[in-house]
Design a protein around this motif. Structure first.
Motif: not given
Length: 234
Positions: A1-15
């Protein structure tokens, strides 16, 4: 499974920003949200794209693209209850819709090993279940604590005084702030500046692929019609 941690961190910020941003700050943030959606969509599998598009069609139309990063994370861990003789089932996922694309990233030759996780349900994934549950419940403190400079951190195998165990190798300098480039040339990407982009939240299928429409473009069309009518009247 691939899960881009940098994009997830950015999603947390934007959310988190979506909950409080107003006025000019909210307008400025729309570009960041749109870019993250585009990047995630470009790198997602066809199945994840289809799932995302189907859900987009059910979203309120007036606040796109913020609705893609909006979270409805509950304040408690209760996901079901009984009221009198009426049974209340599990709540819908509180995670932002964009997580559908992030969790559906397609394989590619240049994948950062630090973004790789064992597939849920496999023996190797047992010790990562706390992270999977945090993603399901949009438990952002746990998610953020699981993001390391070299890869995802497995809290279950990290004890006090021991170095954190991370997936993959060290990420290049500055990678945490940069999003990977869109998909290779020749493949279709969402045209975010196209006039037919995301209007009224409708979902359509066209020859070039599936395209989202914005309510903003509908307002622009009406403004143009009004301007033309004014010119004719004068």
């Amino acid at each position: 499974m691939l899960l881009d941690r940098h994009r997830v961190a950015r999603l947390v910020e934007l959310s988190a920003l979506e909950r409080v941003a107003q006025g000019a700050e909210r307008l400025r943030g729309e570009e960041d949200v749109a870019y993250l959606i585009q990047a995630a969509y470009s790198d997602a599998t066809e199945g994840a794209r289809a799932d995302f598009m189907a859900r987009v069609g059910k979203l309120p139309t007036g606040e796109w693209p913020w609705t893609a990063v909006r979270s409805s994370a509950p304040r408690s861990a209760v996901v079901g209850a009984s009221i009198g003789s009426v049974s209340v089932g599990p709540r819908p996922s509180p995670a932002p819709l964009l997580l559908v694309l992030l969790r559906g990233q397609a394989e590619s030759a240049d994948v950062d090993p630090g973004n790789r996780l064992p597939a849920r349900g496999t023996p190797e994934a047992i010790t990562w279940e706390s992270l999977y549950r945090a993603l399901d419940a949009w438990d952002t403190p746990t998610i953020v604590q699981s993001i390391g400079p070299q890869g995802w951190i497995n809290a279950a195998t990290t004890s006090a005084g021991s170095p954190a165990r991370e997936t993959g190798n060290a990420a290049p300098a500055g990678e945490g702030k940069d999003l990977p480039a869109p998909q290779p040339a020749g493949e279709w990407t969402i045209p975010w500046t196209h006039p037919a982009m995301l209007a009224a939240g409708a979902v359509v299928v066209v020859a070039a692929g599936t395209v989202l429409y914005t309510l903003a473009q509908e307002r622009s069309r009406r403004a143009l019609e009004e301007a033309l009518a004014s010119q004719e009247a004068s």
